[in-house]
Each structure stands twice: as C-alpha cells, then as structure tokens.
Scaffold this motif. Structure first.
Motif, short mmCIF file in Angstrom:
data_model
loop_
_atom_site.label_atom_id
_atom_site.label_comp_id
_atom_site.label_asym_id
_atom_site.label_seq_id
_atom_site.Cartn_x
_atom_site.Cartn_y
_atom_site.Cartn_z
N GLU A 5 2.54 -2.97 -7.34
CA GLU A 5 2.59 -3.76 -6.11
C GLU A 5 1.29 -4.55 -5.96
O GLU A 5 0.23 -4.13 -6.42
N LYS A 87 0.94 -5.79 -0.58
CA LYS A 87 1.46 -4.61 0.10
C LYS A 87 0.29 -3.73 0.55
O LYS A 87 0.37 -3.08 1.60
N TYR A 88 -0.76 -3.75 -0.26
CA TYR A 88 -1.93 -2.92 0.02
C TYR A 88 -3.14 -3.81 0.31
O TYR A 88 -3.29 -4.90 -0.25
N ASP A 116 -0.14 7.03 3.68
CA ASP A 116 -0.37 5.72 4.28
C ASP A 116 -1.78 5.20 4.03
O ASP A 116 -2.07 4.02 4.29
N LEU A 170 -2.18 0.29 3.93
CA LEU A 170 -0.90 -0.40 3.88
C LEU A 170 -0.93 -1.57 4.87
O LEU A 170 -1.19 -1.37 6.06
N LYS A 171 -0.68 -2.77 4.36
CA LYS A 171 -0.72 -3.94 5.25
C LYS A 171 0.35 -3.85 6.34
O LYS A 171 0.14 -4.32 7.46
N GLU A 172 1.48 -3.25 6.03
CA GLU A 172 2.57 -3.13 7.00
C GLU A 172 2.12 -2.41 8.27
O GLU A 172 2.47 -2.80 9.39
N ILE A 173 1.34 -1.36 8.11
CA ILE A 173 0.85 -0.61 9.27
C ILE A 173 -0.14 -1.44 10.07
O ILE A 173 -0.13 -1.45 11.31
N ASP A 175 -0.29 -4.77 10.23
CA ASP A 175 0.41 -5.87 10.90
C ASP A 175 1.30 -5.37 12.04
O ASP A 175 1.30 -5.95 13.14
N LYS A 176 2.04 -4.31 11.80
CA LYS A 176 2.97 -3.79 12.80
C LYS A 176 2.25 -3.38 14.08
O LYS A 176 2.76 -3.57 15.19
#
Length: 342
Positions: A5, A87-88, A116, A170-173, A175-176
């Motif tokens: 990733e 992703k990271y 995470d 984790l970029k998702e965390i 951003d969210k």
C-alpha cells in the motif's frame, strides 16, 4: 507483503539545506518501495528546496515539494496531510533519519496485527551517527499488541514515548476524525496530535527497538531559549479540554495531575538547558504556579537513565533552582562537545 500500500512520507523543512539530504536519502533507501515523498518547505531562507529537488528529481519516486511562507511546523504538516495520497502516513522531521527497514516493518506490524498505529523507539544521535541517548535509556518499550487506551495512558504518564519519526498512522483515521496539528503551536503539537489519534484508534503495535534516529542539532529552533517553550503547557491544557468535551474524565484527570506538571518541568528545563538568562530564569522558576507544578510532578519511568535524571533534578529543584540551572547548562556544554568531536 504481497501488495504494498502507498505510504506518504511528510517532511516539514525550514532552513535545512545542510541536513535534508541525509533525511531524504534515508527515505529513498527504504526496503519498502511504494512511497511518495512530500517535502513542505516552510519559507526557508536557504537552499533547502533546491537541495531536495536535486536529490528527488531522478530518484525514481513520486514526490512533491511544496513551498509556502513560513507558518510553522504545524501548518507545514497539515499541508502535507492535505495532499497525501497514501493509505499510511509517515512523518519525518527534515533533519532526522530512518533505518532502511523502518517503513517496511511498521507497515507489516499494522497489517499483520490489525492495528491502527505502530511505533518504536528513537535514538538521539550526532552528525557522525554516534548515539548520544539510546531509546531505552529514556522510556520503556515492551513489544507487542495493546489496546490504544492502554498506550494512551502510558504515553501521557511518560512511561513510554511515541514520536512522529518513530510511528506510522492510518490516513483514514486522521481524515475521518479531522485530526490536525494546531497552527502556531511550537512545542508539544506532536504529542497533542498523537494523543488525539490514540483516542480514536483501537489497537497499537509497539516495537522494543529504535526505528528512527533524531539528530541532536545545536542550531535547531528548539535549542533557542524562548518563552514560547510554554506552548508545552498550552498543548496540555487544550488536550485536557479535548477529553473533557468527550467525557473521558479519567484521561482528563491524568492530564491535569500528571501532564501539566510535567509540561512545566520540561519547559523550565528546556529554558535552562538552552541558556535562558539566569536571573530571568530564576524569576520564572520561583513563580508560585510554576514552582507548585514542578514539585508536584511524578516520574513514572524511574527505572530508566532519563527518568532517574528527571527525578533527581525535581528533588534538587525543591532545594535549589540555581543548582538545577547550573547542572543543565553544564550538561548542555558536554553535549555540545560530544556533538562536535563525537
């Protein structure tokens, strides 16, 4: 890893033309290949951007160099986050370095253990690579998988330590949950960010080894004695409000009773170590609020070399702030010699 990733490596840089090459080389030498490099040139007055461009131009990696007016490291990192595609997220200060295997092992730890965030220790080194402070001389690292809430407590109690250099997110965390660095904050903005991230995370992987190397640099902005060092206290006050607003009273209480006193200890120690004028320092150190917080500070990592030194200095402060100043200035001089001749 069958599929790699994308990892976004975000490097804020200000006047680092003499150092950024070594940092970029350490990223380019990673055994993990799928990376993008984002250098945010924070209004440097030297050739930082040109040096970075020269190194990255033909390196065969995706990269961006973003030039902005000087707005501080927090804004620089936020800009990097806003354009990162990975992703990271891997942060790295522009004068520090990674081991060749760092990103590969951090990513593997997250993916194989359903975590995470993963982190390890960080050695403090001089320009010749000599270790001035080993990671386990400062904090405790017990390798394994932990609940994020447990690591958050250990982090706030200063039993273990997480640096941006030695961790991956984790970029998702991010951003969210709209986790950002506080613009204008010059100290502890990283600890504030990491604490908020841990609040939203589930599991953490801890390495019991150094995964990054922080350069002890005599002329870095953190070595300039300034009252902006009290931003440490401000960061902890903001963090206390953050957890109070979410009704996490246990953590808010830890910050009130443990982190805020520790932030005063760190601030006063930083000012003395870096040569803030003695009589001005004594005047500040003897202020009732400052003194009360310092003498109430508890050291939870007394088993480490760093913890023993902290505990000794806090006890000495009760007797003679002047002697604390002299010892810290003397140690700073010793480190300068080690740095120069190491």
């Amino acid at each position: 890893m069958d599929k790699q990733e994308l990892v976004s490596v975000i490097i804020p840089a200000y006047n680092l033309e003499s150092y950024i090459e070594r940092s970029l080389r350490s990223v380019l030498e990673q055994t993990y290949e799928n990376i993008e490099i984002i250098v945010v040139n924070d209004g440097s007055k030297d050739k930082t951007a040109q040096v970075a461009e020269k190194i990255l131009r033909n390196a065969g990696k995706s990269y961006r160099i973003i030039n902005q007016e000087n707005q501080g490291v927090s804004v620089a990192r936020n800009i990097g986050l806003s354009v990162a595609q990975g992703k990271y997220i891997k942060f790295l200060d522009g004068d520090d370095t990674l081991f060749p295997w760092t990103i590969e092992e951090l990513v593997r730890a997250i993916e194989e253990n359903n975590c995470d965030i993963a982190f390890g220790g960080q050695n403090v080194v001089n320009l010749k690579g000599k270790v001035l402070y080993r990671y386990d001389e400062m904090y405790k690292y017990v390798q394994g998988i932990y609940e994020a809430s447990e690591i958050l407590r250990a982090f706030l109690l200063r039993i273990t330590h997480i640096s941006l250099n030695s961790s991956i997110f984790l970029k998702e965390i991010i951003d969210k949950n709209l986790i950002k660095f506080i613009p204008g904050a010059k100290y502890s903005e990283d600890n504030e960010f990491i604490s908020k991230y841990l609040y939203y995370a589930r599991n953490v992987f801890v390495f019991n080894k150094a995964v990054a190397k922080a350069l002890y640099r005599l002329k870095s902005t953190t070595k300039i004695p300034s009252l902006s060092a009290f931003h440490n206290v401000g960061a902890m006050l903001r963090l206390k409000r953050f957890f109070e607003e979410r009704n996490v009273q246990e953590i808010a209480k830890i910050i009130e009773l443990e982190c805020i006193p520790d932030s005063y200890v760190w601030t006063i120690g930083n000012l003395a170590f870096n040569g803030y004028p003695l009589f001005d320092w004594l005047r500040i150190a003897k202020m009732d609020k400052v003194r009360r917080n310092i003498i109430s500070c508890k050291i939870h990592n007394k088993h480490t070399k760093f913890g023993k030194q902290q505990n000794f200095l806090i006890n000495l402060f009760r007797f003679s702030p002047f002697l604390v100043y002299v010892l810290l200035r003397s140690y700073a001089c010793i480190l300068r010699i080690m740095h120069k001749y190491g």
